[in-house]
Design a protein around this motif. Structure first.
Motif, PDB file in Angstrom:
ATOM      1  N   ASP A   1      -0.921   4.501   4.219  1.00  0.00           N
ATOM      2  CA  ASP A   1      -0.017   4.277   3.281  1.00  0.00           C
ATOM      3  C   ASP A   1       1.453   4.380   2.841  1.00  0.00           C
ATOM      4  O   ASP A   1       2.202   3.967   2.444  1.00  0.00           O
ATOM      5  CB  ASP A   1      -0.308   6.167   2.604  1.00  0.00           C
ATOM      6  CG  ASP A   1      -1.454   6.589   1.877  1.00  0.00           C
ATOM      7  OD1 ASP A   1      -2.459   5.217   1.838  1.00  0.00           O
ATOM      8  OD2 ASP A   1      -0.829   7.395   0.514  1.00  0.00           O
ATOM      9  N   PHE A   2       1.997   4.256   4.911  1.00  0.00           N
ATOM     10  CA  PHE A   2       3.548   4.183   4.857  1.00  0.00           C
ATOM     11  C   PHE A   2       3.610   2.395   4.565  1.00  0.00           C
ATOM     12  O   PHE A   2       4.409   2.155   3.734  1.00  0.00           O
ATOM     13  CB  PHE A   2       3.077   3.686   6.432  1.00  0.00           C
ATOM     14  CG  PHE A   2       4.570   3.665   6.294  1.00  0.00           C
ATOM     15  CD1 PHE A   2       6.059   3.672   6.747  1.00  0.00           C
ATOM     16  CD2 PHE A   2       4.745   2.521   7.533  1.00  0.00           C
ATOM     17  CE1 PHE A   2       6.853   3.674   6.870  1.00  0.00           C
ATOM     18  CE2 PHE A   2       6.041   1.668   7.612  1.00  0.00           C
ATOM     19  CZ  PHE A   2       7.260   2.524   7.245  1.00  0.00           C
ATOM     20  N   HIS A   3       2.686   1.190   4.589  1.00  0.00           N
ATOM     21  CA  HIS A   3       2.217  -0.140   4.113  1.00  0.00           C
ATOM     22  C   HIS A   3       2.454  -0.076   3.016  1.00  0.00           C
ATOM     23  O   HIS A   3       3.488  -0.807   2.238  1.00  0.00           O
ATOM     24  CB  HIS A   3       1.551  -0.701   5.233  1.00  0.00           C
ATOM     25  CG  HIS A   3       1.870  -2.122   4.704  1.00  0.00           C
ATOM     26  ND1 HIS A   3       0.528  -2.388   3.652  1.00  0.00           N
ATOM     27  CD2 HIS A   3       1.646  -2.509   5.320  1.00  0.00           C
ATOM     28  CE1 HIS A   3       0.319  -3.627   3.502  1.00  0.00           C
ATOM     29  NE2 HIS A   3       1.326  -3.719   3.975  1.00  0.00           N
ATOM     30  N   ASP A   4       1.850   0.838   2.504  1.00  0.00           N
ATOM     31  CA  ASP A   4       1.939   0.322   0.837  1.00  0.00           C
ATOM     32  C   ASP A   4       1.934   0.672  -0.319  1.00  0.00           C
ATOM     33  O   ASP A   4       3.332   0.420  -1.128  1.00  0.00           O
ATOM     34  CB  ASP A   4       0.151   0.717  -0.123  1.00  0.00           C
ATOM     35  CG  ASP A   4      -0.914   0.416   1.054  1.00  0.00           C
ATOM     36  OD1 ASP A   4      -0.942  -1.239   1.394  1.00  0.00           O
ATOM     37  OD2 ASP A   4      -1.891   0.731   0.332  1.00  0.00           O
ATOM     38  N   GLY A   5       3.095   2.363   0.420  1.00  0.00           N
ATOM     39  CA  GLY A   5       4.594   2.773  -0.156  1.00  0.00           C
ATOM     40  C   GLY A   5       5.766   1.727   0.335  1.00  0.00           C
ATOM     41  O   GLY A   5       6.632   1.548  -0.427  1.00  0.00           O
ATOM     42  N   ARG A   6       6.737   2.839   1.452  1.00  0.00           N
ATOM     43  CA  ARG A   6       7.176   2.087   1.914  1.00  0.00           C
ATOM     44  C   ARG A   6       7.779   1.377   2.620  1.00  0.00           C
ATOM     45  O   ARG A   6       9.052   0.605   2.062  1.00  0.00           O
ATOM     46  CB  ARG A   6       8.318   3.434   3.110  1.00  0.00           C
ATOM     47  CG  ARG A   6       8.306   4.649   2.459  1.00  0.00           C
ATOM     48  CD  ARG A   6       8.739   5.781   3.167  1.00  0.00           C
ATOM     49  NE  ARG A   6      10.006   5.953   4.270  1.00  0.00           N
ATOM     50  CZ  ARG A   6      10.337   6.547   4.386  1.00  0.00           C
ATOM     51  NH1 ARG A   6       9.878   8.091   4.504  1.00  0.00           N
ATOM     52  NH2 ARG A   6      11.096   6.933   5.203  1.00  0.00           N
ATOM     53  N   GLN A   7       7.250   0.939   2.664  1.00  0.00           N
ATOM     54  CA  GLN A   7       7.618  -0.444   3.494  1.00  0.00           C
ATOM     55  C   GLN A   7       7.107  -1.838   2.655  1.00  0.00           C
ATOM     56  O   GLN A   7       7.963  -2.651   3.037  1.00  0.00           O
ATOM     57  CB  GLN A   7       6.261  -1.036   4.815  1.00  0.00           C
ATOM     58  CG  GLN A   7       6.613  -1.670   6.418  1.00  0.00           C
ATOM     59  CD  GLN A   7       5.525  -1.742   6.875  1.00  0.00           C
ATOM     60  OE1 GLN A   7       4.965  -1.528   6.850  1.00  0.00           O
ATOM     61  NE2 GLN A   7       6.226  -1.862   7.908  1.00  0.00           N
ATOM     62  N   ALA A   8       6.153  -1.793   2.100  1.00  0.00           N
ATOM     63  CA  ALA A   8       6.504  -2.325   0.825  1.00  0.00           C
ATOM     64  C   ALA A   8       7.569  -2.526  -0.101  1.00  0.00           C
ATOM     65  O   ALA A   8       8.349  -3.378  -0.512  1.00  0.00           O
ATOM     66  CB  ALA A   8       5.238  -2.790   0.024  1.00  0.00           C
ATOM     67  N   ALA A   9       7.735  -1.893  -0.659  1.00  0.00           N
ATOM     68  CA  ALA A   9       8.821  -0.798  -1.671  1.00  0.00           C
ATOM     69  C   ALA A   9      10.268  -1.494  -0.892  1.00  0.00           C
ATOM     70  O   ALA A   9      10.935  -1.724  -1.779  1.00  0.00           O
ATOM     71  CB  ALA A   9       9.600   0.163  -2.302  1.00  0.00           C
ATOM     72  N   GLU A  10       9.858  -0.877   0.588  1.00  0.00           N
ATOM     73  CA  GLU A  10      11.619  -1.124   0.789  1.00  0.00           C
ATOM     74  C   GLU A  10      12.432  -2.065   2.057  1.00  0.00           C
ATOM     75  O   GLU A  10      12.783  -2.911   1.660  1.00  0.00           O
ATOM     76  CB  GLU A  10      12.172   0.514   1.469  1.00  0.00           C
ATOM     77  CG  GLU A  10      11.897   0.770   0.451  1.00  0.00           C
ATOM     78  CD  GLU A  10      12.150   2.658   1.273  1.00  0.00           C
ATOM     79  OE1 GLU A  10      12.859   2.998   2.410  1.00  0.00           O
ATOM     80  OE2 GLU A  10      12.211   4.383   0.404  1.00  0.00           O
ATOM     81  N   ASP A  11      11.135  -1.867   3.070  1.00  0.00           N
ATOM     82  CA  ASP A  11      11.098  -3.092   3.668  1.00  0.00           C
ATOM     83  C   ASP A  11      11.516  -4.401   3.281  1.00  0.00           C
ATOM     84  O   ASP A  11      11.548  -4.929   4.253  1.00  0.00           O
ATOM     85  CB  ASP A  11       9.961  -2.526   4.985  1.00  0.00           C
ATOM     86  CG  ASP A  11      11.036  -1.266   5.633  1.00  0.00           C
ATOM     87  OD1 ASP A  11      12.060  -1.149   5.425  1.00  0.00           O
ATOM     88  OD2 ASP A  11      10.253  -1.435   6.831  1.00  0.00           O
ATOM     89  N   LYS A  12      10.991  -4.612   2.296  1.00  0.00           N
ATOM     90  CA  LYS A  12       9.931  -6.244   1.793  1.00  0.00           C
ATOM     91  C   LYS A  12      10.902  -6.379   0.155  1.00  0.00           C
ATOM     92  O   LYS A  12      11.555  -6.632   0.306  1.00  0.00           O
ATOM     93  CB  LYS A  12       8.843  -6.541   1.249  1.00  0.00           C
ATOM     94  CG  LYS A  12       7.896  -7.279   0.968  1.00  0.00           C
ATOM     95  CD  LYS A  12       8.409  -8.284   1.513  1.00  0.00           C
ATOM     96  CE  LYS A  12       8.542  -9.595   1.413  1.00  0.00           C
ATOM     97  NZ  LYS A  12       8.798 -11.206   2.016  1.00  0.00           N
ATOM     98  N   ASN A  13      10.163  -5.785  -0.763  1.00  0.00           N
ATOM     99  CA  ASN A  13      11.296  -5.669  -1.691  1.00  0.00           C
ATOM    100  C   ASN A  13      12.849  -5.510  -1.809  1.00  0.00           C
ATOM    101  O   ASN A  13      13.883  -6.196  -2.486  1.00  0.00           O
ATOM    102  CB  ASN A  13      10.205  -5.196  -3.274  1.00  0.00           C
ATOM    103  CG  ASN A  13       9.009  -5.556  -2.442  1.00  0.00           C
ATOM    104  OD1 ASN A  13       8.881  -6.755  -2.316  1.00  0.00           O
ATOM    105  ND2 ASN A  13       7.988  -5.113  -3.350  1.00  0.00           N
ATOM    106  N   ALA A  14      13.077  -4.537  -1.106  1.00  0.00           N
ATOM    107  CA  ALA A  14      14.331  -3.950  -1.678  1.00  0.00           C
ATOM    108  C   ALA A  14      15.116  -4.527  -0.897  1.00  0.00           C
ATOM    109  O   ALA A  14      16.429  -5.556  -0.973  1.00  0.00           O
ATOM    110  CB  ALA A  14      14.568  -1.899  -0.736  1.00  0.00           C
ATOM    111  N   LEU A  15      14.993  -5.757   0.480  1.00  0.00           N
ATOM    112  CA  LEU A  15      16.115  -6.548   0.935  1.00  0.00           C
ATOM    113  C   LEU A  15      15.580  -7.298   0.708  1.00  0.00           C
ATOM    114  O   LEU A  15      16.853  -7.741   0.258  1.00  0.00           O
ATOM    115  CB  LEU A  15      14.682  -6.801   1.755  1.00  0.00           C
ATOM    116  CG  LEU A  15      14.826  -5.407   3.689  1.00  0.00           C
ATOM    117  CD1 LEU A  15      14.628  -5.497   5.005  1.00  0.00           C
ATOM    118  CD2 LEU A  15      16.586  -5.340   3.711  1.00  0.00           C
ATOM    119  N   ALA A  16      14.753  -8.401  -0.625  1.00  0.00           N
ATOM    120  CA  ALA A  16      14.389  -9.246  -1.405  1.00  0.00           C
ATOM    121  C   ALA A  16      15.683  -9.016  -2.125  1.00  0.00           C
ATOM    122  O   ALA A  16      16.846 -10.307  -2.223  1.00  0.00           O
ATOM    123  CB  ALA A  16      13.057  -9.608  -1.725  1.00  0.00           C
TER     124      ALA A  16
END
Ligand SMILES: *[C@@H]1O[C@H](CO)[C@@H](O)[C@H](O)[C@H]1NC(C)=O
Ligand SMILES: *[C@@H]1O[C@H](CO)[C@@H](O)[C@H](O)[C@H]1NC(C)=O
Length: 409
Positions: A286-301
């Motif tokens: 859930d961490f991966h699908d939620g925060r990690q995907a949204a922030e550590d990938k998409n928000a950084l991009a």
């Protein structure tokens, strides 16, 4: 010294099982994987963090890290939860400990300032297809008397060149304080003194610039946001590609700017959120699908900042910090690591950071450690499951290295 472990935690969520990477217990790689890596880019790489700080107690000002508060390892005063499996290490680099294995022999530790140790460690990385190492340079190791740690850095350069691996200097802000020294000036002088290291063909570059990581911005609060801005601005002006190792919740800080560190994060070429301790085997997905995907990938991009995902095999820091519970099952037979490797490749960050190659203090080491059946009985330690190959975690990391490289190809 601030522990890197358990900096944050999130609630227990759902477990999903994931297949796809090598099973624990699979056989060591048969063929050599030592084709030299391309050191001109971080894209599609898998680097490990290398503490390289386990020196024989009593030497080099006692910067040993095998022990907590004693000059020699003693029952009750050992600083590590895992014991390296020293099979294949040069005999002259080893010393006996008072920890007695079931067969009656003494468990041995190595000293990292022995060139054969560093050589073997980089050979292990090469044999398993791991791209290389980020060498942890704590503030107290800059200008260290006797140059003990600098010697290890130079051994690492030689070994990285020999085995076709890459390496990077990673400053750890632990030990630094804005109030007591000019950190920018210290770093610039240190990098100038290490120019022969940085100019190595094995030293990593990205976008044409040598890479530097600074770990702990916003975590080590003795370094102020204003100082953080000065440090990052100066290093970028000096021509470096700057990675910041930051708290997992960097995004909230950047948006809400509660403490001012968000302004530092925005200046980074790359952010590497430190996730060790942020989740466990049950709630990782859930961490991966939620925060990690949204922030550590998409928000950084969206911010135009490159990304790096941190993976760790599970951990334990009970011996160095007895208030922290001993948790013999945190690795879940490799399942925890395997899931994170799949998840990290899936997000396709610039590169994956394996925390850590050799971190015995916090039990996150992925290099060979003693199996449970071989653990000393006069002190509690965390062992490798008996049915797993000694290099099982290195093999898993190497398989993920192949996959992230393929994703970038
Ligand atoms: C710290 O050192 C840098 C680099 O030499 C210099 O530009 C800066 O003015 C110094 N900061 C302070 C507060 O003295
Ligand atoms: C963030 O906070 C710091 C310190 O409170 C402040 O100086 C700075 O102006 C803020 N930045 C933004 C973009 O609001």
């Amino acid at each position: 010294m601030q522990s890197r472990f358990f900096l944050s935690a999130i609630g227990a969520l759902v477990l999903q099982s994931i297949q796809g990477l090598a099973a624990p217990g699979s056989h060591p790689k048969q063929q050599s994987r030592a084709t030299a890596i391309d050191t001109s880019t971080l894209n599609g790489k898998f680097f490990v963090g290398y503490q390289a700080w386990f020196r024989k107690p009593g030497e080099d000002n006692g910067n040993s890290h095998w022990t907590t508060d004693r000059p020699s390892p003693e029952v009750g005063h050992v600083g590590v939860d895992t014991i390296p499996d020293v099979t294949g290490y040069p005999q002259e680099c080893l010393f006996d400990t008072p920890f007695i294995k079931p067969d009656g022999s003494a468990a041995q530790f190595y000293t990292n300032d022995c060139e054969g140790v560093v050589d073997l460690h980089f050979k292990m990385m090469a044999d398993h297809g791991i791209s290389g190492a980020f060498l942890q340079r704590f503030y107290g190791y800059i200008n260290e008397a006797n140059g003990g740690w600098d010697k290890i850095l130079r051994f690492s350069k030689t070994a990285a060149e020999k085995y076709g691996r890459g390496f990077v200097i990673e400053y750890d802000l632990n030990g630094a304080a804005t109030s007591s020294s000019n950190i920018t000036a210290t770093y610039l002088a240190d990098l100038a003194a290490l120019s022969d290291i940085i100019s190595s063909s094995a030293y990593m570059r990205h976008n044409g610039k040598p890479v530097i990581e600074i770990w702990g911005m916003g975590i080590v609060t003795s370094v102020t946001p204003a100082d953080g801005i000065a440090i990052v601005t100066a290093l970028k002006r000096a021509g470096y590609y700057v990675i910041l190792g930051v708290q997992q919740a960097w995004h909230a800080e950047l948006v809400e700017n509660q403490t001012g560190y968000g302004d530092v994060f925005k200046l980074a070429d790359m952010l590497q959120p430190w996730t060790v301790g942020s989740y466990d085997n049950d709630n990782y997905q859930d961490f991966h699908d939620g925060r990690q995907a949204a922030e550590d990938k998409n928000a950084l991009a969206e911010l135009g900042i490159d990304s790096s995902i941190v993976v760790w095999p599970g951990g334990d820091n009970h011996n160095s910090n007895p208030s922290s519970p001993f948790n013999p099952d945190s690795r879940a037979h490799g399942d925890f690591y395997r899931k994170q490797l799949v998840g990290a490749v899936d997000l396709k960050p610039t590169f994956i950071f394996g925390a850590m190659f050799d971190e015995n203090n916090e039990g996150t080491a992925i290099y060979p450690i003693l199996h449970n059946k071989d653990l000393p009985t006069n002190q509690q330690f965390l062992g490798l499951d008996d049915d797993m190959a000694a290099d099982a975690y290195l093999t898993m990391a190497g398989d993920a290295a192949d996959k992230i490289a393929a994703a970038w190809a």
